[in-house]
Design a protein around this motif. Sequence first.
Motif, mmCIF file in Angstrom:
data_model
loop_
_atom_site.group_PDB
_atom_site.id
_atom_site.type_symbol
_atom_site.label_atom_id
_atom_site.label_comp_id
_atom_site.label_asym_id
_atom_site.label_seq_id
_atom_site.Cartn_x
_atom_site.Cartn_y
_atom_site.Cartn_z
ATOM 1 N N PHE A 15 0.863 -1.181 0.000
ATOM 2 C CA PHE A 15 0.000 0.000 0.000
ATOM 3 C C PHE A 15 0.899 1.230 0.000
ATOM 4 C CE2 PHE A 15 -2.185 3.486 2.044
ATOM 5 C CZ PHE A 15 -3.487 3.412 1.582
ATOM 6 N N ILE A 28 -2.473 0.437 -4.410
ATOM 7 C CA ILE A 28 -2.456 -0.893 -3.812
ATOM 8 C C ILE A 28 -2.050 -1.875 -4.892
ATOM 9 C CG2 ILE A 28 -3.837 -2.691 -2.721
ATOM 10 C CD1 ILE A 28 -5.657 -0.452 -1.649
ATOM 11 N N TYR A 108 -6.168 -6.529 0.391
ATOM 12 C CA TYR A 108 -7.008 -5.373 0.689
ATOM 13 C C TYR A 108 -8.402 -5.548 0.091
ATOM 14 C CZ TYR A 108 -2.711 -3.161 2.174
ATOM 15 O OH TYR A 108 -1.535 -2.873 2.824
ATOM 16 N N GLU A 127 -11.436 -0.017 4.596
ATOM 17 C CA GLU A 127 -10.837 -1.348 4.693
ATOM 18 C C GLU A 127 -11.072 -1.820 6.137
ATOM 19 O OE1 GLU A 127 -9.184 -3.883 5.499
ATOM 20 O OE2 GLU A 127 -8.697 -4.841 3.618
ATOM 21 N N LYS A 130 -8.315 -3.941 8.160
ATOM 22 C CA LYS A 130 -7.150 -3.132 8.532
ATOM 23 C C LYS A 130 -7.540 -1.847 9.263
ATOM 24 C CE LYS A 130 -4.511 -5.031 4.666
ATOM 25 N NZ LYS A 130 -3.813 -5.998 5.521
#
Length: 231
Positions: A15, A28, A108, A127, A130
């Motif tokens: 990322f 990404i 992701y 996301e 995360k």
Amino acid sequence: MIIMQTKVTEFMDHFYILDDGRVRQFLIVGDKEALLIDTGFEDNHIAGMVKEITDLPVKVLLTHGDMDHTGGLKDFGECYLHEADWHLVKDVQLHPLKEGDVFSCGEYRLEVIEIPGHTFGSVAFLEREKRLLLPGDSVQKDGPIFMFGDHRSMDLYIRSQEKLCTLSDQVAQIIPCHHEYPISPVYIERNLQDALAVQAGNLKREKHPFLPCEAVKGRWTEFYCNALAAG
């Protein structure tokens, strides 16, 4: 000629943040394709920077249609953008973004959250695993957040911040496209409170020295707003 120097930071595994000091984009890199969120100013030449990082096919997602986020689109030819902002973008193929759409790339999984206000077609990408939020320009520390022009709405912005507040316990860090990053989700509530103060007319307004707007500074956030009608 002024050549902007873009700083590339691998913020998380695969990322990347691409930041020229004016606006930032996010890349990404997956196994078979890459996702690019926003394309910056035209003079940033983001396509060349992306090619230095990966030679995979690139899918472009836009947080909204303002020119400092769409300037590099011509080098990609197509993008995903909320339909309410399609009128802001010319000469590329447009694909719709809507609430609940999910874009997966490597580890992701970005979920689209509609947050109109800064523009009618503004979206955030969440996301959840995360605990990362990419809100475009709609959440910032300090600001200024641009809210002038006929393609913006403070009423919608306030509703969208209220919506994001319901998700803030699912977010650990926010990466806005301007100013300091990462920031805490407490700035969602702070931006909301200052926007409510703007709407209520509780804050001093000053004419901006060169932009067609008024600067309105709250406790935490500055907004650039349409001038109030006289009388």
